[in-house]
Design a protein around this motif. Sequence first.
Motif, PDB file in Angstrom:
ATOM      1  N   HIS A 161       0.824  -1.199   0.000  1.00 46.48           N
ATOM      2  CA  HIS A 161       0.000   0.000   0.000  1.00 46.48           C
ATOM      3  C   HIS A 161       0.863   1.256   0.000  1.00 46.48           C
ATOM      4  CE1 HIS A 161      -3.556   2.438   0.615  1.00 46.48           C
ATOM      5  NE2 HIS A 161      -3.023   2.974   1.742  1.00 46.48           N
ATOM      6  N   LEU A 162       1.967   1.248   0.736  1.00 45.72           N
ATOM      7  CA  LEU A 162       2.879   2.395   0.774  1.00 45.72           C
ATOM      8  C   LEU A 162       3.517   2.632  -0.595  1.00 45.72           C
ATOM      9  CD1 LEU A 162       4.312   4.576   2.470  1.00 45.72           C
ATOM     10  CD2 LEU A 162       6.033   2.862   3.078  1.00 45.72           C
ATOM     11  N   GLU A 163       3.911   1.577  -1.268  1.00 44.78           N
ATOM     12  CA  GLU A 163       4.476   1.738  -2.627  1.00 44.78           C
ATOM     13  C   GLU A 163       3.447   2.304  -3.606  1.00 44.78           C
ATOM     14  OE1 GLU A 163       7.698  -1.959  -2.342  1.00 44.78           O
ATOM     15  OE2 GLU A 163       5.976  -2.052  -3.734  1.00 44.78           O
ATOM     16  N   GLU A 180       1.422   6.954  -6.651  1.00 48.84           N
ATOM     17  CA  GLU A 180       0.362   7.961  -6.852  1.00 48.84           C
ATOM     18  C   GLU A 180       0.892   9.366  -6.622  1.00 48.84           C
ATOM     19  OE1 GLU A 180      -2.515   7.243  -8.011  1.00 48.84           O
ATOM     20  OE2 GLU A 180      -3.453   9.195  -7.850  1.00 48.84           O
ATOM     21  N   GLN A 181       1.748   9.525  -5.609  1.00 43.49           N
ATOM     22  CA  GLN A 181       2.345  10.837  -5.332  1.00 43.49           C
ATOM     23  C   GLN A 181       3.226  11.295  -6.503  1.00 43.49           C
ATOM     24  OE1 GLN A 181       4.748  10.889  -1.843  1.00 43.49           O
ATOM     25  NE2 GLN A 181       5.148  13.096  -1.906  1.00 43.49           N
ATOM     26  N   ASP A 182       4.006  10.359  -7.051  1.00 45.43           N
ATOM     27  CA  ASP A 182       4.863  10.710  -8.210  1.00 45.43           C
ATOM     28  C   ASP A 182       4.011  11.125  -9.413  1.00 45.43           C
ATOM     29  OD1 ASP A 182       7.235   8.084  -7.387  1.00 45.43           O
ATOM     30  OD2 ASP A 182       7.105  10.174  -6.689  1.00 45.43           O
ATOM     31  N   ARG A 183       2.949  10.370  -9.620  1.00 46.63           N
ATOM     32  CA  ARG A 183       2.073  10.694 -10.759  1.00 46.63           C
ATOM     33  C   ARG A 183       1.440  12.061 -10.568  1.00 46.63           C
ATOM     34  NH1 ARG A 183      -3.100  10.438 -12.007  1.00 46.63           N
ATOM     35  NH2 ARG A 183      -3.646   9.621  -9.928  1.00 46.63           N
ATOM     36  N   LEU A 184       0.967  12.335  -9.346  1.00 49.98           N
ATOM     37  CA  LEU A 184       0.347  13.633  -9.091  1.00 49.98           C
ATOM     38  C   LEU A 184       1.377  14.764  -9.185  1.00 49.98           C
ATOM     39  CD1 LEU A 184      -1.982  12.687  -6.103  1.00 49.98           C
ATOM     40  CD2 LEU A 184      -2.669  13.172  -8.480  1.00 49.98           C
ATOM     41  N   LEU A 224      -0.279   6.391   8.741  1.00 54.49           N
ATOM     42  CA  LEU A 224       0.134   5.060   8.300  1.00 54.49           C
ATOM     43  C   LEU A 224       1.536   4.719   8.763  1.00 54.49           C
ATOM     44  CD1 LEU A 224      -1.311   5.044   4.670  1.00 54.49           C
ATOM     45  CD2 LEU A 224      -2.154   3.754   6.639  1.00 54.49           C
ATOM     46  N   SER A 225       2.414   5.760   8.803  1.00 59.94           N
ATOM     47  CA  SER A 225       3.789   5.512   9.305  1.00 59.94           C
ATOM     48  C   SER A 225       3.762   5.100  10.777  1.00 59.94           C
ATOM     49  CB  SER A 225       4.636   6.776   9.114  1.00 59.94           C
ATOM     50  OG  SER A 225       4.717   7.107   7.743  1.00 59.94           O
TER      51      SER A 225
END
Length: 636
Positions: free
Chosen positions: A339-341, A346-350, A381-382
Amino acid sequence: MSRASSSRMSELPKRVADPNRMSMGYTTPQSKPPFFGKLNTAKAPSGTSERRTSFFGARSSGAGLPRNSTLGGFGGAEKIKDGRPLHDKAFVQQCIRQLSEFLLEKGFPGAVLLKTLQSPSTKEFLKMFEFIYSQLEPTFQMPTSKVEEEVPRILKDLGYPFALSKSSMYSVGAPHTWPMVLGSLIWLIDTVKMYWDMSREELLFTDFSEESLGIEEGAEYNKLFLDYTTETYVKFMDGADIYEEENGEFLAKLKRLYNVDEAQLASMEEKHRILSHQVEQLEKESQTDRLMTKRMEKLKLQTDLQKLQSYLSSLESFKSNLESNTTELDEEIEATGHHLESLKHEQDRLQHLLQNQKFTPADVERINREKTELQQTISNLSKTLAEAEQHMWNEEIALSKVKDKVELRLTEYHKLARKLKLLPVSAENACGHDFEIRTNDYGPSTMVQYKTQIQMPLRQLISNVEEESRRLVNMKLGLQESIEQVNSNVFDKSNDLKRLREQIRRLDEQLDHVMQEVAHEEQKWAAEMESVENHRKLLEKKVNHGYDEAVQQLKTSQQQYNLVLQETKEERRTVANNLASVFTTAANHLAVVEKFLEDLHSKVQRVCAKGIEEDEADLQKLREMMKIFIAKANSL
């Protein structure tokens, strides 16, 4: 002991000596319950009351009076011969069983085995004698020295009619000695039972007042007894054999005289029955105490084994639960990583979209807000991931501790199994079974396999070991008894050896003394021989010098000899005549004495036969009266 009991004890030798009466040595006197307290006419044959015994006829020898023998001046006391078949094996075995039953019934502290009683040692005999005699004298203790003199003395004081030698005490278990010693023990047991019977008779009316204790010795009891015997004797002379009416009246008068409470007697009998039942139950429980103790120990060990097995099963279930929890945590960590990956992608894409597109201030504000929310989600989550890792670490530490404990237990198990020769499979006690628990595979199926592989053979092995232990314990008990018997025999033989050595020493001293006397005699004889030889030489010298004088003296001596010979013949003739007259007078006197003794012997035999017939007739009458009293009392 009461006066009645002492009179009974004094009559024991007479009962044994009379062959027409029942011997006290053949049968054990049975304890008969008293039918009416002091109505049990134990004092009827006593010699203390002449009015009761002299009613059946005036004679010099009554049932309880001492008899003076007219032949007492011609010899010592006659030794009573034991009429019991003590050398009959069947009778000896019956006596041994009777002795064993008495010792077991009264709680003998030692082991009572029929095998031991066949030939006991002196130590075992002294223990049995001390136990039996303590029933009469509770404070009695066997002395440590001169027991071979103490035991015959005690039996003689009690009135034992047969002699028991001191030498029989040194080898009690010998085949020629044990039957006589066994007969004395049986007689002592009979005496104890008689004492108990008389004690129960004396204690039956212990609640009487002090004034009523001497009623039987008073005028009222004598008058009642004399009236009763007069009436029954009159009917007996008329030909009657049953005296029910007289018995009933006599019992009623005695009840009024003794103030008998029949309700109290019934309650005492019921209480005695209840107490006897309780005593039997306690004896049965005491006999099974050892067996119950062993059974309780066995149940305790089985409970401990079940607890150990349940503890092992709980450890195994706990281990499987920890493994399942670890697997679940690993799966959760792996899912959280994926899930973290995905969130990073998703963060990179955004971020790429943000760089390549133009946004309005509203879009920027919305994106910033979403970014803040995403950052907050990431921090949550961390934290969750850190907590999950910490929890996984704690679980791994706990699992490692449990594994260490399990491995330690397995190590102890394997060490104990090797000590018991259960490992490896080829070990002595393994019997082809694999008792090893391996640590490289875990799981429910493995535990079930280990249970079927190890638990059942272990239970079978434990049962076999318990059976072998019981067999060894029984063997140990038998060996201990054998060792005790051998030790007692060795002790007896050592005593015999000491006695023989003492005799040898005395004989050696006597031999030395005799040798010294012989040497002294030889010296004396040598001196006498020397003096005789000197005298012989002197005589030869005198004979040689005075031969002529000796010849003359010989002639003179011959003349004197002839004269003395004539005088001697005359004196011999006179002495022969005197001796003949003396022998004739002595023969006549001896014939007169023999005739007088024969007449006296026949007269004594007639007197004794008449006395015995009168005693038997009186005894038969007393027995019939006693039977009638007992029958009447039982009917009441």
